[in-house]
Structures are given as C-alpha cells and as structure tokens.
Design an enzyme around this catalytic site. Structure first.
Site, PDB file in Angstrom:
ATOM      1  N   LYS A  87       0.804  -1.332  -0.006  1.00 49.95           N
ATOM      2  CA  LYS A  87       0.051  -0.135  -0.164  1.00 49.95           C
ATOM      3  C   LYS A  87       0.826   1.264   0.088  1.00 49.95           C
ATOM      4  O   LYS A  87       1.752   1.486   0.877  1.00 49.95           O
ATOM      5  CB  LYS A  87      -0.827   0.030   1.324  1.00 49.95           C
ATOM      6  CG  LYS A  87      -2.076  -0.004   1.099  1.00 49.95           C
ATOM      7  CD  LYS A  87      -3.072  -0.204   2.283  1.00 49.95           C
ATOM      8  CE  LYS A  87      -4.248   0.170   2.249  1.00 49.95           C
ATOM      9  NZ  LYS A  87      -4.957   0.314   3.704  1.00 49.95           N
TER      10      LYS A  87
HETATM   11  C1  E4P Z   1      -8.448   0.910   3.153  1.00 51.90           C
HETATM   12  O1  E4P Z   1      -7.488   0.370   2.927  1.00 51.90           O
HETATM   13  C2  E4P Z   1      -8.425   1.895   4.779  1.00 51.90           C
HETATM   14  O2  E4P Z   1      -7.494   0.841   5.702  1.00 51.90           O
HETATM   15  C3  E4P Z   1      -9.534   2.105   5.297  1.00 51.90           C
HETATM   16  O3  E4P Z   1     -10.874   1.641   4.686  1.00 51.90           O
HETATM   17  C4  E4P Z   1      -9.739   3.284   6.032  1.00 51.90           C
HETATM   18  O4  E4P Z   1     -10.889   3.404   6.829  1.00 51.90           O
HETATM   19  P1  E4P Z   1     -11.045   4.709   7.757  1.00 51.90           P
HETATM   20  O5  E4P Z   1     -11.339   5.892   7.138  1.00 51.90           O
HETATM   21  O6  E4P Z   1     -12.387   4.121   8.641  1.00 51.90           O
HETATM   22  O7  E4P Z   1      -9.964   4.716   8.456  1.00 51.90           O
END
Ligand code: E4P
Length: 221
Positions: A87
């Site tokens: 990521k």
């Molecule tokens: C996606 O890959 C992220 O880990 C996640 O969906 C972030 O979500 P949040 O905005 O609830 O922290």
C-alpha cells in the site's frame, strides 16, 4: 463485487474467514497500532498469520514518507508472502515509489485516494488497486460515493485494468452503493460484515419457525 476485510485483528479475520465470503485483507498503520503492532517485524508476524487464514491479497502499508524510504520498505514487504500487496499513499513521493514498483513488478494498492485525478495517476502507474476513501469524504460533508462512481466510469471508458477498491466504509449502505456504482472490491470493518448478515425479519421468522416446530412436535426434536 468482492469483499475484503479491513482489519489487522487476527480473531476477526479468523471468524470472518469461516463465513467464506472474504477474499482479501487490507491493513494500515492505524489498524496495526490498534492491535499493538509497533514495528515492521511484528507487522510481518501478524501478516504471516493472516496469510494462513485468507488465501487472497493482503495489503500492507509502508510508513516512510519519502520515496527512498517507501521503496526500501516496499521491497522488503513484497518478500513477506506472494499474496502481499504494498500500500502506497497518493502523494508525490508515493507516486514516485509506485513508478519504481511498476519496474519491479510489485503489486500496489494506491491508498488515501480522494480524487479522480489521483486515480488517473495510479492507473498510469499500473497500480493493481486504487482505494478511494468514502467515509472520510462523508465526514467532511461531501459525498464519497460520487468519487467512487466517477473513478469507475473513467476506468471503464479508458479500459483501465486497475481495480477500484471502495475503502473507508462506515455502514452497510455504503456496501450496497459501492456495488451499485460498480466498485470491483469493498473493504469492510468486521462490524459492517456482521451487520450485513442481519435482518430483524430473519430473526422474527426464525423465532416463528422454531416455535411452530416446537408446538407441532411437543418439544421433541
Ligand atoms: C483502506 O484500505 C483503509 O484501511 C480503510 O478503509 C480506512 O478506513 P477509515 O477511514 O475508517 O480509517
């Protein structure tokens, strides 16, 4: 639309895996910190446990802020397991790191995506997934799903192979809307997955079937 689980909690993943509907996992530094993972070695140990529970893409996020640091971490993370996807953030340094990943054939999940323009850049860089964050948009009083819809439309028009991964999902309606606008994947917190299983009329129906059968059999099974 495929479903991923958005967590670094091994117990949640174990329980979700038993449902048979989860085909991948996404994690991030906040989710790791929530599980008291405080360094790359323990992040790696958790990810290796997760790979035994889910046979699909597992996104692991870099924590460095500069391109060189991101590339260094990404090259290490990519060796952890064949299912690992790195990521990288939608920043200038992140895009430069994505360019290096493309040369190295390392699959990337482009995270923290908040615009179609950022998604176009990711597509140009050949990322495997782009992750628009719906809930964080909604928190700001904007409609996050509109961005998902626009990215899907642009990718279809341009015949882009990058998959749209709807992220930052906050409630079950987000899942339905992401499916309707054509997201390839939605990544869900465990709580939302459990909410998806539930309906009050199912509970009422089960109670009635159980009572009627009990009445008919006089309590014998
Ligand atoms: C996606 O890959 C992220 O880990 C996640 O969906 C972030 O979500 P949040 O905005 O609830 O922290």
């Amino acid at each position: 639309m495929r479903l991923f689980l958005d967590t670094a909690n091994v117990e949640e993943i174990r329980e979700a895996a038993a449902l048979g509907v989860i085909s991948g996992i996404t994690t991030n530094p906040s989710l790791a910190a929530k599980e008291r993972i405080g360094d790359l070695e323990s992040y790696k140990a958790a990810i290796l446990t997760i790979t035994k529970l889910i046979d699909g893409p597992i996104s692991v996020e870099v924590t460095a802020l500069d391109t060189a640091g991101m590339v260094h971490q990404a090259e290490d993370i990519a060796t952890w397991h064949p299912n690992v996807v790195v990521k990288l953030p939608s920043t200038v340094d992140g895009f430069k790191a994505m360019a290096v990943m493309r040369k190295r054939h390392i699959p990337v999940n482009q995270t923290l995506c908040f615009s179609v323009n950022q998604a176009i850049l990711g597509a140009e860089l050949g990322v495997k997934y782009v992750s628009p964050f719906i809930g964080r948009f909604d928190d700001e009083g904007q409609d996050g799903m509109e961005v998902v819809k626009d990215i899907v439309e642009v990718y279809r028009t341009q015949k882009v192979r990058t998959q749209v991964l709807a992220a930052s999902i906050r409630h079950p309606l987000h899942v339905v809307q992401a499916a309707k606008v054509g997201a390839d994947v939605a990544t869900l917190p465990f709580k939302i997955l459990m909410q998806m299983t539930q309906h009050s009329l199912t509970d009422v129906g089960m109670a009635k079937f159980t009572q009627d059968w009990k009445n008919a059999t006089g309590g014998r099974r």
